[in-house]
Design a protein around this motif. Structure first.
Motif, PDB file in Angstrom:
ATOM      1  N   MET A 187      43.820  54.894  74.635  1.00  0.00           N
ATOM      2  CA  MET A 187      43.934  53.496  74.203  1.00  0.00           C
ATOM      3  C   MET A 187      42.763  52.674  74.729  1.00  0.00           C
ATOM      4  O   MET A 187      42.244  51.790  74.030  1.00  0.00           O
ATOM      5  CB  MET A 187      45.273  52.919  74.667  1.00  0.00           C
ATOM      6  CG  MET A 187      46.473  53.655  74.080  1.00  0.00           C
ATOM      7  SD  MET A 187      48.067  53.155  74.787  1.00  0.00           S
ATOM      8  CE  MET A 187      48.399  51.652  73.868  1.00  0.00           C
ATOM      9  N   ILE A 210      45.766  55.407  67.181  1.00  0.00           N
ATOM     10  CA  ILE A 210      45.698  54.188  67.998  1.00  0.00           C
ATOM     11  C   ILE A 210      45.015  53.078  67.203  1.00  0.00           C
ATOM     12  O   ILE A 210      43.964  52.568  67.558  1.00  0.00           O
ATOM     13  CB  ILE A 210      44.996  54.452  69.352  1.00  0.00           C
ATOM     14  CG1 ILE A 210      45.610  55.696  70.014  1.00  0.00           C
ATOM     15  CG2 ILE A 210      45.125  53.253  70.275  1.00  0.00           C
ATOM     16  CD1 ILE A 210      44.988  56.074  71.343  1.00  0.00           C
ATOM     17  N   MET A 266      47.837  47.030  70.972  1.00  0.00           N
ATOM     18  CA  MET A 266      46.395  47.218  71.129  1.00  0.00           C
ATOM     19  C   MET A 266      45.643  45.896  71.250  1.00  0.00           C
ATOM     20  O   MET A 266      44.576  45.843  71.855  1.00  0.00           O
ATOM     21  CB  MET A 266      45.831  48.052  69.987  1.00  0.00           C
ATOM     22  CG  MET A 266      46.065  49.550  70.142  1.00  0.00           C
ATOM     23  SD  MET A 266      45.508  50.214  71.743  1.00  0.00           S
ATOM     24  CE  MET A 266      43.750  49.855  71.675  1.00  0.00           C
TER      25      MET A 266
END
Length: 353
Positions: free
Chosen positions: A75, A191, A107
């Motif tokens: 991430m 991600i 995110m």
């Protein structure tokens, strides 16, 4: 404290945040905040704990929602790639208007912590800029939010848009917005985005997606996209997205392999038909294949809370359809079933009709 401590410039709603301050803010959000703020607080605590992984729910737009485990290191790599692509410097301001229960919202928080951004959050409504006069250097929205925010969209200098297809009419509207908007391609397993397409910076309507650095792409025997990105995923990601490879760094998205309609032996892509229809219909809709005795499957147009007669008049005058693409039937749904992030759940909507 762990190696997942935020950048020294990281701020939450203008408040400089590091070390114990983040615990205090997180607990305050969980205890006293609105529902969406509680989820933000929970994620912030998950991020700064000693675990090297995070549990994330998929949206459930193309199947049953599931929980997957992502590495925090991956991430961080994703956040650094986004920061580099969009030239996000420490102390740049960011808008969080997506729920922190899913990867897109999570995110935005990770990017802010890793890059040292000043993140402001507002309720994840359909019109997130309605009650704020503040400008932001960076933000992320789903198309429904973008459509409802058009008069105020200039407040977000660089905006990434994902989570659902962008209609032709919205693409046209974005050409008149004085910001830099980008369509993204990605999923929870990657991600969020691994590819970007500028929308209002002089690119063609049908321009391809360009992949981010350290990503390699190919196609399998179905012509579905295969993603090899070791910095964000330990495994090669094989998608159900049918694509056309333009180059080793560019591709055009054609549609979902599992959405293909076989009508009289002709394979039709709902997403292509929807692209044609979106030039003429400014209402929520989708195209799906329904069982038919003669054809095997027939093309059906599903619209939300709209007059079937008016829609039929419109599609009868469309000349852009290829053979067999014109919908054989129109179905009206009082309300589409959607995920929390706003994606239409086609099969679930149909099962309730």
């Amino acid at each position: 404290m762990t190696s997942y401590n935020p950048h020294h410039a990281f701020r939450v709603n203008g408040r400089l945040t590091s070390g114990e301050d983040l615990f205090e803010i997180s607990y305050s959000l969980i205890k006293e905040g609105e529902e969406f703020e509680k989820h933000i607080g929970e994620f912030l605590l998950d991020w700064i704990d000693e675990s090297s992984t995070i549990s994330v729910k998929t949206s459930g737009s193309t199947g049953a929602p599931k929980t997957i485990i992502l590495k925090k290191a991956h991430m961080i790599n994703s956040a650094l790639a986004t920061g580099s692509y969009f030239d996000l410097a420490p102390e740049s301001s960011a808008l969080l208007c997506l729920p922190a229960t899913y990867i897109a919202g999570k995110m935005m928080l990770v990017r802010s912590m890793v890059l040292g951004l000043n993140i402001y959050f507002v309720p994840p409504t359909s019109n997130p800029l309605e009650d704020t006069n503040r400008s932001f250097d960076f933000g992320a929205m789903v198309p429904m939010q973008v459509k409802n925010s058009l008069p105020n969209l200039h407040q977000v200098k660089k905006l990434i848009i994902g989570g659902a297809p962008i209609s032709a009419s919205l693409r046209g509207d974005l050409k008149n917005v004085s910001n830099a908007s980008y369509e993204t391609y990605g999923m929870t397993e990657t991600i969020t985005h691994i590819a970007i397409k500028p929308l209002n910076t002089g690119t063609e309507f049908d321009a391809p997606f360009s992949i981010l650095p350290d990503v390699k792409i190919s196609v399998d025997e179905r012509n579905c996209l295969v993603i090899n990105a070791p910095k964000i995923s330990d495994e090669t990601v094989v998608t159900n997205d049918v694509v056309e490879l333009v180059s080793e760094k560019e591709f055009k998205w054609l549609g979902r392999f599992d959405n293909v309609i076989n009508s009289g032996g002709v394979k039709l892509r709902p997403e292509h038909i929807e692209k044609v229809l979106s030039k003429h219909l400014n209402i929520p809709f989708f195209v799906i294949g329904v069982e038919d005795e003669e054809l095997g499957q027939k093309v059906v147009l599903v619209v939300e809370n709209t007059s079937k007669i008016e829609v039929k008049k419109t599609i009868d005058n469309i000349s852009d359809f290829k053979k067999f693409e014109k919908p054989k039937a129109i179905v009206v749904s009082k309300e589409f079933q959607r995920t929390e992030s706003g994606k239409v759940q086609r099969q679930k909507t149909m099962s309730l009709l």
